[in-house]
Design an enzyme around this catalytic site. Sequence first.
Site, PDB file in Angstrom:
ATOM      1  N   LYS A 172       0.841  -1.216   0.000  1.00  0.00           N
ATOM      2  CA  LYS A 172       0.000   0.000   0.000  1.00  0.00           C
ATOM      3  C   LYS A 172       0.868   1.255   0.000  1.00  0.00           C
ATOM      4  CE  LYS A 172      -2.215   2.497   3.213  1.00  0.00           C
ATOM      5  NZ  LYS A 172      -2.078   3.789   2.508  1.00  0.00           N
ATOM      6  N   GLY A 225       6.436   5.056   8.370  1.00  0.00           N
ATOM      7  CA  GLY A 225       5.499   6.169   8.539  1.00  0.00           C
ATOM      8  C   GLY A 225       5.724   6.840   9.875  1.00  0.00           C
ATOM      9  N   GLY A 226       4.720   7.544  10.338  1.00  0.00           N
ATOM     10  CA  GLY A 226       4.842   8.304  11.582  1.00  0.00           C
ATOM     11  C   GLY A 226       4.871   7.404  12.815  1.00  0.00           C
ATOM     12  N   GLU A 228       3.270   7.688  15.681  1.00  0.00           N
ATOM     13  CA  GLU A 228       1.956   7.389  16.254  1.00  0.00           C
ATOM     14  C   GLU A 228       1.245   6.310  15.436  1.00  0.00           C
ATOM     15  OE1 GLU A 228       1.055   8.233  19.286  1.00  0.00           O
ATOM     16  OE2 GLU A 228       3.027   9.155  19.309  1.00  0.00           O
ATOM     17  N   THR A 229       1.355   6.390  14.107  1.00  0.00           N
ATOM     18  CA  THR A 229       0.745   5.341  13.276  1.00  0.00           C
ATOM     19  C   THR A 229       1.443   4.008  13.549  1.00  0.00           C
ATOM     20  OG1 THR A 229       0.634   7.076  11.591  1.00  0.00           O
ATOM     21  CG2 THR A 229      -0.132   4.914  10.954  1.00  0.00           C
ATOM     22  N   GLY A 230       2.755   4.073  13.717  1.00  0.00           N
ATOM     23  CA  GLY A 230       3.529   2.852  14.000  1.00  0.00           C
ATOM     24  C   GLY A 230       3.031   2.149  15.261  1.00  0.00           C
ATOM     25  N   GLU A 247       9.725   1.505  10.606  1.00  0.00           N
ATOM     26  CA  GLU A 247      10.640   2.618  10.296  1.00  0.00           C
ATOM     27  C   GLU A 247       9.846   3.898  10.528  1.00  0.00           C
ATOM     28  OE1 GLU A 247      13.661   2.156   9.659  1.00  0.00           O
ATOM     29  OE2 GLU A 247      13.730   0.062   9.070  1.00  0.00           O
ATOM     30  N   CYS A 281      12.678  11.494   6.837  1.00  0.00           N
ATOM     31  CA  CYS A 281      12.654  10.987   8.223  1.00  0.00           C
ATOM     32  C   CYS A 281      13.936  11.320   8.966  1.00  0.00           C
ATOM     33  CB  CYS A 281      12.434   9.483   8.199  1.00  0.00           C
ATOM     34  SG  CYS A 281      13.533   8.642   7.056  1.00  0.00           S
ATOM     35  N   GLU A 382       8.861  15.881  15.671  1.00  0.00           N
ATOM     36  CA  GLU A 382       9.185  15.923  14.244  1.00  0.00           C
ATOM     37  C   GLU A 382       8.253  16.906  13.523  1.00  0.00           C
ATOM     38  OE1 GLU A 382       8.042  12.436  11.937  1.00  0.00           O
ATOM     39  OE2 GLU A 382      10.009  12.492  10.978  1.00  0.00           O
TER      40      GLU A 382
HETATM   41  P1  NAD Z   1       1.695   8.180   8.210  1.00  0.00           P
HETATM   42  O1  NAD Z   1       2.052   7.362   9.387  1.00  0.00           O
HETATM   43  O2  NAD Z   1       0.538   9.096   8.298  1.00  0.00           O
HETATM   44  O3  NAD Z   1       1.394   7.240   6.949  1.00  0.00           O
HETATM   45  C1  NAD Z   1       2.308   6.294   6.474  1.00  0.00           C
HETATM   46  C2  NAD Z   1       1.550   5.205   5.772  1.00  0.00           C
HETATM   47  O4  NAD Z   1       0.734   4.546   6.738  1.00  0.00           O
HETATM   48  C3  NAD Z   1       0.591   5.690   4.685  1.00  0.00           C
HETATM   49  O5  NAD Z   1       0.567   4.746   3.647  1.00  0.00           O
HETATM   50  C4  NAD Z   1      -0.741   5.717   5.401  1.00  0.00           C
HETATM   51  O6  NAD Z   1      -1.848   5.576   4.539  1.00  0.00           O
HETATM   52  C5  NAD Z   1      -0.606   4.505   6.302  1.00  0.00           C
HETATM   53  N1  NAD Z   1      -1.469   4.502   7.475  1.00  0.00           N
HETATM   54  C6  NAD Z   1      -2.067   5.553   8.095  1.00  0.00           C
HETATM   55  N2  NAD Z   1      -2.793   5.121   9.150  1.00  0.00           N
HETATM   56  C7  NAD Z   1      -2.626   3.788   9.210  1.00  0.00           C
HETATM   57  C8  NAD Z   1      -3.099   2.776  10.087  1.00  0.00           C
HETATM   58  N3  NAD Z   1      -3.894   3.050  11.118  1.00  0.00           N
HETATM   59  N4  NAD Z   1      -2.717   1.508   9.861  1.00  0.00           N
HETATM   60  C9  NAD Z   1      -1.888   1.208   8.843  1.00  0.00           C
HETATM   61  N5  NAD Z   1      -1.423   2.117   7.970  1.00  0.00           N
HETATM   62  C10 NAD Z   1      -1.783   3.392   8.152  1.00  0.00           C
HETATM   63  O7  NAD Z   1       3.013   8.931   7.790  1.00  0.00           O
HETATM   64  P2  NAD Z   1       3.215   9.962   6.605  1.00  0.00           P
HETATM   65  O8  NAD Z   1       2.709  11.278   7.045  1.00  0.00           O
HETATM   66  O9  NAD Z   1       2.703   9.379   5.327  1.00  0.00           O
HETATM   67  O10 NAD Z   1       4.805   9.952   6.494  1.00  0.00           O
HETATM   68  C11 NAD Z   1       5.600  10.727   7.278  1.00  0.00           C
HETATM   69  C12 NAD Z   1       6.206   9.919   8.397  1.00  0.00           C
HETATM   70  O11 NAD Z   1       6.945   8.821   7.898  1.00  0.00           O
HETATM   71  C13 NAD Z   1       7.203  10.762   9.170  1.00  0.00           C
HETATM   72  O12 NAD Z   1       7.027  10.568  10.550  1.00  0.00           O
HETATM   73  C14 NAD Z   1       8.546  10.207   8.732  1.00  0.00           C
HETATM   74  O13 NAD Z   1       9.576  10.392   9.660  1.00  0.00           O
HETATM   75  C15 NAD Z   1       8.224   8.777   8.536  1.00  0.00           C
HETATM   76  N6  NAD Z   1       9.233   8.147   7.676  1.00  0.00           N
HETATM   77  C16 NAD Z   1      10.155   7.311   8.259  1.00  0.00           C
HETATM   78  C17 NAD Z   1      11.155   6.740   7.475  1.00  0.00           C
HETATM   79  C18 NAD Z   1      12.188   5.829   8.081  1.00  0.00           C
HETATM   80  O14 NAD Z   1      12.916   5.186   7.330  1.00  0.00           O
HETATM   81  N7  NAD Z   1      12.309   5.725   9.391  1.00  0.00           N
HETATM   82  C19 NAD Z   1      11.218   7.028   6.119  1.00  0.00           C
HETATM   83  C20 NAD Z   1      10.270   7.882   5.563  1.00  0.00           C
HETATM   84  C21 NAD Z   1       9.284   8.447   6.361  1.00  0.00           C
END
Ligand code: NAD
Length: 490
Positions: A172, A225-226, A228-230, A247, A281, A382
Amino acid sequence: MDIGKMYINGEWILAKEQGTREIINPANGEVIKVVTEATEKDVEEAVMSARRAFDSGLWSQLKPEVRATFLLKIAEEIEKSKEELAQLETINNGKPLGEALSDVETAADAFRYYAGLTRTAFGETFDSSLDSMVVKQAVGVCALIVPWNFPLQMAAWKLAPCLAAGNVAVFKPAETTPLTAIKLFEIFEKVQLPKGVCNLVLGSGQAIGDLMTSHRGVNKISFTGGTETGKKVMTNALQTMKKVTLELGGKSPIVVFPDTDLEKTAEYIMFASFLGAGQICSAGSRLIVHESISAELTSILIKHTKKIVVGNGLDNSVQMGPIASIQHMNKVLGMVEKAREDGAILLTGGHRITKAPLDKGSFIEPTIFMVEDNDIEIVQEEVFGPVLVIQTFREEEEAVQLANSTKYGLAGAVFTKDFSRAIRMSKNICSGTVWINKYHSVNNQLPWGGFNQSGFGRDLGKDAFNEYLETKVIQMNLSNDALGFYDSFI
Ligand code: NAD
């Protein structure tokens, strides 16, 4: 306009409930594509398709060299479509074309690198008296979820090791940046990746993320992703004990000692903070500088930051593109406002760019704050935008303390000519990567991931490959002797 479709079980399909989403170019607010928007029914179908493909062994039981050939063909096709992929990334994410081209090259290289590793899923054998062996085998169905800042590169970072190790995937992309993922799946179709091995679902994390990360048919999750989502992902995964790689976010420090060349270091700091409009990130978002050089370094930074060319990434002279969406731009501007209320001193930037034609897009000036209070939001959280905060230190221990004072631990950097200090600082900074006198260099061979709330597990390198493998012990009875445990058998 053709509606962008999902790819499930080798077919391009629309979502069952016919939902759609407009995909916006953040440089000018124009709709560039309409794509189908999945609900849980579509996720169910994608997981089942992947499940059937995995259980049939059509991918996991292929000889590694055959799987490798597929990965090499994918790399070749990515390179053939380099210009098209980069253009798509730029109009969808906003990043300058040069950055997008570099992402495409990295993506192709990831498939090539993991093609090599397919043949290295080595197990172990033991002393002959043990009649035992340890074998490595694919984990199964992997749910792979990525954000919008490196849409293609992140897709490759997850799909390449996943496939190399013999797994199948439900992938996704972020709902706002699906275009290069759709193109990548067209490549999968072109190289005739067997049906069901890679499935693409398009949709919002809120609508389908829960099912993707809790479905009983999924064995492993790799999520970027973020933070909190993690945490939500981890909670969902807990119910069925899935293997998880996370990540997450970062708030990476750049520690600068007085013995550096200030002009050269300033350029690295700007690169660390403003590359990708800070939507990286590992962005170096906290400059921790020795007080003796703080004033001079700050004034160099302000002078050059004001000269950064901000604009549409398709324009070759542009050095910083837009924020990837209006919603995210508003979040960044909100954090900038809060920083001022919290007492941070704005040195440059801090506003939306409203001069035509940039007023139609989501552009923010590169921004620098000087701060004294280490506890305020702009230092601890962040931003994921072009915002750098400057803090000063006197002693090395204080620099280490400040560097390690957030909940994150993704990356960090130290600038000094003193070799011993550079190594000492690298050991003391709590993060998955530490750069010495450089920033933002990443290589597909080097494991990538975080400490603390920046996540766990690793993308890239052999570490990522191993995370897509299970370890199994096989013990053999090579004799014809009876067990002799129950008297009645003797
Ligand atoms: P996000 O957490 O909002 O979304 C990331 C992905 O998760 C998207 O595909 C989103 O649709 C999906 N998602 C959202 N809610 C979800 C849920 N409840 N269950 C499963 N999936 C869900 O993050 P974002 O705003 O798209 O990206 C920015 C974040 O990603 C930043 O915090 C950044 O630091 C992080 N990031 C980390 C790395 C790394 O390697 N550590 C790399 C790139 C980005």
